[in-house]
Write a protein that holds these residues in place. Structure first.
Motif, short mmCIF file in Angstrom:
data_model
loop_
_atom_site.label_atom_id
_atom_site.label_comp_id
_atom_site.label_asym_id
_atom_site.label_seq_id
_atom_site.Cartn_x
_atom_site.Cartn_y
_atom_site.Cartn_z
N VAL A 165 1.29 6.24 3.03
CA VAL A 165 0.66 6.16 4.35
C VAL A 165 1.06 4.82 4.95
O VAL A 165 0.78 3.77 4.36
CB VAL A 165 -0.87 6.27 4.25
N HIS A 166 1.72 4.87 6.10
CA HIS A 166 2.21 3.67 6.77
C HIS A 166 1.30 3.38 7.96
O HIS A 166 1.24 4.18 8.89
CB HIS A 166 3.64 3.87 7.25
N ALA A 222 6.74 -0.92 8.72
CA ALA A 222 5.28 -0.76 8.77
C ALA A 222 4.57 -2.04 8.33
O ALA A 222 4.95 -2.64 7.33
CB ALA A 222 4.84 0.40 7.89
N PRO A 223 3.55 -2.48 9.07
CA PRO A 223 2.82 -3.69 8.69
C PRO A 223 2.03 -3.55 7.38
O PRO A 223 1.77 -4.54 6.72
CB PRO A 223 1.85 -3.91 9.85
N ALA A 224 1.67 -2.34 7.02
CA ALA A 224 0.97 -2.10 5.76
C ALA A 224 1.30 -0.71 5.26
O ALA A 224 1.50 0.23 6.04
CB ALA A 224 -0.54 -2.24 5.94
N VAL A 225 1.39 -0.58 3.93
CA VAL A 225 1.72 0.70 3.31
C VAL A 225 0.77 0.95 2.15
O VAL A 225 0.54 0.08 1.32
CB VAL A 225 3.17 0.72 2.77
N LEU A 226 0.21 2.16 2.12
CA LEU A 226 -0.62 2.61 1.01
C LEU A 226 0.17 3.67 0.26
O LEU A 226 0.47 4.72 0.81
CB LEU A 226 -1.93 3.23 1.52
N GLN A 227 0.54 3.37 -0.98
CA GLN A 227 1.22 4.37 -1.80
C GLN A 227 0.16 5.11 -2.59
O GLN A 227 -0.70 4.48 -3.23
CB GLN A 227 2.26 3.71 -2.69
N THR A 285 -2.54 3.87 -5.21
CA THR A 285 -2.07 3.25 -6.45
C THR A 285 -1.40 1.91 -6.20
O THR A 285 -1.29 1.09 -7.11
CB THR A 285 -1.10 4.18 -7.19
N GLN A 286 -0.90 1.70 -4.98
CA GLN A 286 -0.29 0.43 -4.60
C GLN A 286 -0.55 0.22 -3.13
O GLN A 286 -0.60 1.19 -2.36
CB GLN A 286 1.22 0.45 -4.81
N LEU A 287 -0.69 -1.02 -2.73
CA LEU A 287 -0.75 -1.32 -1.31
C LEU A 287 0.02 -2.59 -1.03
O LEU A 287 0.15 -3.46 -1.88
CB LEU A 287 -2.17 -1.39 -0.78
N GLU A 288 0.57 -2.60 0.16
CA GLU A 288 1.37 -3.74 0.57
C GLU A 288 1.00 -4.09 2.00
O GLU A 288 1.10 -3.25 2.90
CB GLU A 288 2.86 -3.39 0.49
N GLU A 289 0.54 -5.32 2.20
CA GLU A 289 0.27 -5.83 3.54
C GLU A 289 1.40 -6.76 3.91
O GLU A 289 1.62 -7.76 3.24
CB GLU A 289 -1.06 -6.58 3.58
N ARG A 290 2.13 -6.42 4.96
CA ARG A 290 3.31 -7.19 5.34
C ARG A 290 3.04 -8.17 6.47
O ARG A 290 3.64 -9.23 6.52
CB ARG A 290 4.43 -6.24 5.72
N ASP A 291 2.20 -7.79 7.41
CA ASP A 291 1.78 -8.71 8.46
C ASP A 291 0.46 -8.22 9.04
O ASP A 291 0.02 -7.12 8.74
CB ASP A 291 2.85 -8.92 9.54
#
Length: 173
Positions: free
Chosen positions: A74-75, A117-122, A142-148
């Motif tokens: 989910v982006h 994408a500024p954030a991604v929920l895997q 299971t993973q999340l990434e906040e980019r900005d």
């Protein structure tokens, strides 16, 4: 089982346009194709375990891909990314055509991860529930990434919007 009078779907749509919705792009890889879809129904379901949900139309190409995928991403989009949202909303576009137009990499499950994408929920597929002409898909994050920390893209009153200043707060004496 319904009780009482029924309303038309278009009447419900007209009222629901008053509710701002987050705009996301969900990507997944099925057995034969990877693709994405614009989704306007993301919600957090649970923190323990970490679950999110969204709705996907049963007749959509994305539904068929998600039904065969064990994972999806989910982006969360920024207010400057309405064109990306529109790109993934084109219904008859093939998965390869969708992905050829964007910069992405694939995770270990083959899921496309959009670079912008500024954030991604895997997510790992958790469960799905039939709901009329849609399914409610629940994924375990299971993973999340906040980019900005960009302002989020919203859909409201038939248009893409941005979050503005906080609403006035009124104290009740």
């Amino acid at each position: 089982m319904p009780t009482g009078p029924s309303i038309a779907g278009e009447d419900l749509r007209s009222v629901m346009q008053r509710v701002p919705s987050p705009v996301t792009v969900v990507t997944a890889a099925g057995r034969s194709e990877a693709r994405g879809a614009t989704i306007g129904s993301l919600t957090s379901v649970s923190l323990d375990p970490p679950l999110v949900s969204f709705n996907v139309e049963k007749d959509s190409q994305m539904h068929a891909v998600l039904a065969k995928a064990s994972h999806f991403a989910v982006h969360l989009l920024a207010d400057r990314q309405s064109e990306l949202c529109q790109h993934f909303a084109v219904p008859d576009q093939s998965g390869p055509d969708q992905l050829a137009a964007v910069t992405y990499h694939t995770d270990t499950h083959g899921t496309p991860i959009l670079e912008s994408a500024p954030a991604v929920l895997q997510c790992h597929w958790h469960e799905a529930f039939a709901a009329g002409d849609h399914d409610i898909v629940v994924g375990r994050v299971t993973q999340l990434e906040e980019r900005d920390e960009a302002r989020p893209l919203l859909y409201y009153d038939q248009d893409y919007r941005s979050v503005s200043a906080p609403a006035d707060s009124h104290s009740t004496g």
